[in-house]
Design a protein around this motif. Structure first.
Motif, mmCIF file in Angstrom:
data_model
loop_
_atom_site.group_PDB
_atom_site.id
_atom_site.type_symbol
_atom_site.label_atom_id
_atom_site.label_comp_id
_atom_site.label_asym_id
_atom_site.label_seq_id
_atom_site.Cartn_x
_atom_site.Cartn_y
_atom_site.Cartn_z
ATOM 1 N N GLY A 203 39.559 63.418 43.138
ATOM 2 C CA GLY A 203 39.649 62.010 43.486
ATOM 3 C C GLY A 203 40.656 61.263 42.632
ATOM 4 O O GLY A 203 40.536 60.072 42.436
ATOM 5 N N GLY A 281 41.546 40.671 42.587
ATOM 6 C CA GLY A 281 41.752 39.425 41.855
ATOM 7 C C GLY A 281 42.308 38.306 42.725
ATOM 8 O O GLY A 281 42.312 37.140 42.308
ATOM 9 N N SER A 305 45.862 46.623 47.153
ATOM 10 C CA SER A 305 45.042 47.719 46.631
ATOM 11 C C SER A 305 43.971 48.018 47.676
ATOM 12 O O SER A 305 43.798 47.252 48.643
ATOM 13 N N ARG A 306 43.254 49.093 47.460
ATOM 14 C CA ARG A 306 42.235 49.455 48.429
ATOM 15 C C ARG A 306 41.122 48.412 48.470
ATOM 16 O O ARG A 306 40.576 48.124 49.534
ATOM 17 N N SER A 307 40.800 47.848 47.322
ATOM 18 C CA SER A 307 39.737 46.835 47.314
ATOM 19 C C SER A 307 40.099 45.681 48.235
ATOM 20 O O SER A 307 39.249 45.157 48.953
ATOM 21 N N VAL A 320 48.474 50.639 49.077
ATOM 22 C CA VAL A 320 49.250 51.497 48.188
ATOM 23 C C VAL A 320 48.279 52.398 47.442
ATOM 24 O O VAL A 320 47.261 51.912 46.940
ATOM 25 N N GLY A 321 48.582 53.686 47.367
ATOM 26 C CA GLY A 321 47.737 54.560 46.563
ATOM 27 C C GLY A 321 47.422 55.871 47.239
ATOM 28 O O GLY A 321 47.973 56.200 48.288
ATOM 29 N N GLY A 324 46.425 55.548 50.596
ATOM 30 C CA GLY A 324 47.340 54.647 51.308
ATOM 31 C C GLY A 324 48.721 55.240 51.269
ATOM 32 O O GLY A 324 48.882 56.443 51.461
ATOM 33 N N GLY A 336 46.532 40.865 40.126
ATOM 34 C CA GLY A 336 45.077 41.014 40.199
ATOM 35 C C GLY A 336 44.647 42.409 40.621
ATOM 36 O O GLY A 336 43.695 42.578 41.360
ATOM 37 N N SER A 338 43.631 46.146 38.927
ATOM 38 C CA SER A 338 43.249 46.664 37.606
ATOM 39 C C SER A 338 44.075 47.882 37.200
ATOM 40 O O SER A 338 44.328 48.093 36.020
ATOM 41 N N GLY A 339 44.492 48.702 38.200
ATOM 42 C CA GLY A 339 45.287 49.889 37.865
ATOM 43 C C GLY A 339 44.449 51.153 37.815
ATOM 44 O O GLY A 339 44.628 51.987 36.929
ATOM 45 N N ILE A 356 50.496 41.419 36.624
ATOM 46 C CA ILE A 356 49.906 40.124 36.260
ATOM 47 C C ILE A 356 48.387 40.303 36.325
ATOM 48 O O ILE A 356 47.833 40.626 37.385
ATOM 49 N N ARG A 358 44.554 38.964 34.185
ATOM 50 C CA ARG A 358 44.029 38.132 33.097
ATOM 51 C C ARG A 358 43.304 38.954 32.041
ATOM 52 O O ARG A 358 42.999 38.450 30.972
ATOM 53 N N ALA A 362 43.491 45.764 31.003
ATOM 54 C CA ALA A 362 43.560 46.415 32.328
ATOM 55 C C ALA A 362 44.539 47.596 32.290
ATOM 56 O O ALA A 362 45.647 47.470 31.755
ATOM 57 N N ASP A 375 46.395 33.999 34.344
ATOM 58 C CA ASP A 375 45.779 33.741 35.642
ATOM 59 C C ASP A 375 46.847 33.796 36.737
ATOM 60 O O ASP A 375 47.794 33.013 36.721
HETATM 61 P P1 FAD Z 1 39.541 45.773 40.637
HETATM 62 O O1 FAD Z 1 39.483 47.082 39.981
HETATM 63 O O2 FAD Z 1 38.268 45.037 40.847
HETATM 64 O O3 FAD Z 1 40.514 44.858 39.761
HETATM 65 C C1 FAD Z 1 40.726 43.504 39.947
HETATM 66 C C2 FAD Z 1 41.588 43.030 38.798
HETATM 67 O O4 FAD Z 1 41.954 41.686 39.016
HETATM 68 C C3 FAD Z 1 40.889 43.059 37.441
HETATM 69 O O5 FAD Z 1 41.672 43.849 36.536
HETATM 70 C C4 FAD Z 1 40.827 41.616 36.996
HETATM 71 O O6 FAD Z 1 41.027 41.453 35.610
HETATM 72 C C5 FAD Z 1 41.984 41.015 37.767
HETATM 73 N N1 FAD Z 1 41.828 39.577 38.050
HETATM 74 C C6 FAD Z 1 40.777 38.950 38.623
HETATM 75 N N2 FAD Z 1 41.033 37.635 38.772
HETATM 76 C C7 FAD Z 1 42.277 37.420 38.270
HETATM 77 C C8 FAD Z 1 43.099 36.272 38.119
HETATM 78 N N3 FAD Z 1 42.700 35.071 38.538
HETATM 79 N N4 FAD Z 1 44.318 36.421 37.551
HETATM 80 C C9 FAD Z 1 44.748 37.634 37.117
HETATM 81 N N5 FAD Z 1 44.006 38.758 37.228
HETATM 82 C C10 FAD Z 1 42.785 38.652 37.805
HETATM 83 N N6 FAD Z 1 42.621 52.247 45.401
HETATM 84 C C11 FAD Z 1 43.860 51.866 45.803
HETATM 85 O O7 FAD Z 1 44.362 50.795 45.437
HETATM 86 N N7 FAD Z 1 44.577 52.678 46.668
HETATM 87 C C12 FAD Z 1 44.117 53.858 47.125
HETATM 88 O O8 FAD Z 1 44.803 54.511 47.925
HETATM 89 C C13 FAD Z 1 42.818 54.282 46.683
HETATM 90 N N8 FAD Z 1 42.315 55.470 47.074
HETATM 91 C C14 FAD Z 1 41.105 55.867 46.589
HETATM 92 C C15 FAD Z 1 40.623 57.144 46.896
HETATM 93 C C16 FAD Z 1 39.433 57.592 46.376
HETATM 94 C C17 FAD Z 1 38.958 58.964 46.723
HETATM 95 C C18 FAD Z 1 38.669 56.728 45.536
HETATM 96 C C19 FAD Z 1 37.373 57.198 44.969
HETATM 97 C C20 FAD Z 1 39.119 55.462 45.247
HETATM 98 C C21 FAD Z 1 40.343 55.016 45.747
HETATM 99 N N9 FAD Z 1 40.829 53.756 45.434
HETATM 100 C C22 FAD Z 1 42.085 53.413 45.843
HETATM 101 C C23 FAD Z 1 39.998 52.730 44.761
HETATM 102 C C24 FAD Z 1 40.257 52.600 43.268
HETATM 103 O O9 FAD Z 1 39.458 53.515 42.576
HETATM 104 C C25 FAD Z 1 39.917 51.177 42.797
HETATM 105 O O10 FAD Z 1 38.578 50.882 43.126
HETATM 106 C C26 FAD Z 1 40.794 50.086 43.391
HETATM 107 O O11 FAD Z 1 42.157 50.423 43.268
HETATM 108 C C27 FAD Z 1 40.537 48.778 42.662
HETATM 109 O O12 FAD Z 1 41.258 47.754 43.287
HETATM 110 P P2 FAD Z 1 41.657 46.451 42.470
HETATM 111 O O13 FAD Z 1 42.485 46.819 41.306
HETATM 112 O O14 FAD Z 1 42.237 45.499 43.451
HETATM 113 O O15 FAD Z 1 40.252 45.835 42.046
#
Ligand code: FAD
Length: 392
Positions: A203, A281, A305-307, A320-321, A324, A336, A338-339, A356, A358, A362, A375
């Motif tokens: 994964g 985010g 991102s996937r979320s 992207v990812g 994706g 927003g 997390s990486g 970018i 907060r 991250a 932010d």
């Molecule tokens: P989060 O991890 O919740 O991060 C949100 C971020 O936003 C946090 O770091 C927070 O500090 C920041 N934030 C919040 N509010 C603000 C603000 N006002 N200003 C600045 N920063 C802020 N993910 C992918 O993206 N692509 C894939 O293709 C993918 N494939 C996957 C495949 C598998 C088998 C699995 C298990 C997971 C996969 N994922 C994939 C999901 C991945 O593990 C993460 O869950 C996902 O990437 C998290 O998305 P995110 O960073 O948007 O959300």
């Protein structure tokens, strides 16, 4: 809780040590156990001569396979860009192995693709140009690929991880009884001419390097935009080897009635030079408008991102990812996000990453060229307005 060994169940088979993906397990033996192991090893040593003979045969068989092949994917004579990206990677491998980079061109009226292959670094092209290969059909392409592989014995065969490449590579590897690593993100060779095929595993939690050291050819697929596009050298020449295949239209069960092209106008994040991506985010669908404004200033597109996709804020084709798209833009701006590793594998080869977030901890900051801790709802509009001012 704490990991522990269930002593009455453990038989000391060391299987757990071998399969642990993090190499985190070790087994310690008592002096009595070490004595037993030493005597067992001594017995096993008697079979060494046989093993050496096997090894000698294996090396002799493998030595007969030479050359790096790239399958040149085309639809109605139009090449898939990933084939040229693979030429770049293939050229490096061929150089390390001291062998030739070759193109495998199959279709009807496709000789121009051989010349195009030379421009992208191939020294030789195997060309099969017959009406029966006008459209891609597994049965026909499988037949001709396997017969050419059997005749010319390439040690490496690369294909794009596209719909066509995924279909063909799996079928060919099964027929020629060899291994195939799908969706590689890195390729190189070791000192025994083995192809080291790196790709995310478990994964995306670890990067696995997979080898196929007992069989040839070694086969791998690579997604579009993972490898860098090599420079095109106009006027480069090479040798064309024409081959024919006696497969008849009547033998092929699949018929292509019509090709319906995907409607233009959709956004192709994989080919974009500037991408502004939003994650969880962003908080809501409407907020992506802010990212679109920044992307418009740059002449780029919006990714996610996937979320963000799972939340219904962006369509899946923008993801992207790992599950994706893999992107390699000049600038990737992550807002927003997390990486998570599954996101990073899809964008970490961008020329420049601006993150970018907060949260200063991250993980996205570990791959960022520039990190802005703050932010996004303040930083993104500020960036857009700065760019607008620069433009005026
Ligand atoms: P989060 O991890 O919740 O991060 C949100 C971020 O936003 C946090 O770091 C927070 O500090 C920041 N934030 C919040 N509010 C603000 C603000 N006002 N200003 C600045 N920063 C802020 N993910 C992918 O993206 N692509 C894939 O293709 C993918 N494939 C996957 C495949 C598998 C088998 C699995 C298990 C997971 C996969 N994922 C994939 C999901 C991945 O593990 C993460 O869950 C996902 O990437 C998290 O998305 P995110 O960073 O948007 O959300």
């Amino acid at each position: 809780g704490e990991p522990r060994i269930v002593e009455d169940k453990c038989i000391g088979c060391v299987k757990c040590v071998k399969v642990c993906p993090g190499n985190a397990l070790e087994i310690f033996y008592t002096p009595e156990e070490l004595a037993v192991l030493a005597s067992l090893e001594k017995e096993a040593g008697q079979a060494d001569d046989e093993v050496d003979e096997d090894e000698r045969l294996r090396r002799e068989t493998i030595a007969a396979w030479r050359g790096v092949w790239v399958f040149v994917e085309q639809t109605e004579g139009e090449p898939a860009r990933v084939s040229w990206e693979l030429m770049g990677a293939g050229a490096e491998l061929a150089k390390s192995l001291g062998t030739e980079l070759c193109a495998l061109v199959i279709g009807e009226n496709v000789e121009h693709l051989c010349r195009e292959s030379f421009a992208y670094g191939a020294a030789r092209a195997y060309l099969v140009d017959q009406p029966v290969f006008r459209h891609y059909r597994t049965e026909a392409y499988l037949e001709v690929c396997c017969s050419l592989i059997g005749k010319y014995k390439p040690e490496i065969v690369l294909m794009g991880a596209t719909g066509m490449g995924r279909d063909l590579a799996g079928a060919v590897a099964t027929r020629v009884k060899t291994g195939l690593t799908a969706d590689c993100t890195g390729l190189d060779v070791d000192d025994r001419r083995n192809l080291r095929q790196t790709r995310p595993a478990f994964g995306g939690n670890i990067m696995a390097t997979i080898m196929c050291d007992r069989f040839r050819p070694q086969m791998a697929t690579v997604r579009p935009h993972v490898m860098q596009m090599p420079e095109r050298k106009d006027g480069a020449t090479g040798e064309i080897i024409r081959e024919t295949c006696d497969i008849r239209e009547a033998d092929i069960l699949t018929k292509v009635l019509e090709i319906i092209r995907e409607k233009k106008g959709g956004v192709d994040i994989a080919g974009a030079e500037f991408i502004v991506s939003g994650g969880r985010g962003m908080m809501a669908k409407e907020n992506f408008g802010m990212l679109q404004e920044l992307a418009d200033e740059l002449g780029g597109v919006v990714g996610a991102s996937r979320s963000a996709v799972d939340a219904g804020w962006m369509p899946h084709e923008r993801q992207v990812g790992q599950t994706g798209k893999t992107v390699r833009p000049k600038i990737y701006i992550a807002c927003g996000i997390s990486g998570a590793i599954q996101h990073l594998v899809g964008m970490q080869d961008s020329d420049m990453v601006i993150a970018i977030n907060r949260d200063k901890e991250a993980p996205i900051f570990q791959v960022a060229t520039y990190g802005i801790v703050g932010d996004l709802f303040r930083v993104v509009p500020a960036l857009t307005s700065q760019l607008r001012q620069l433009r005026q």
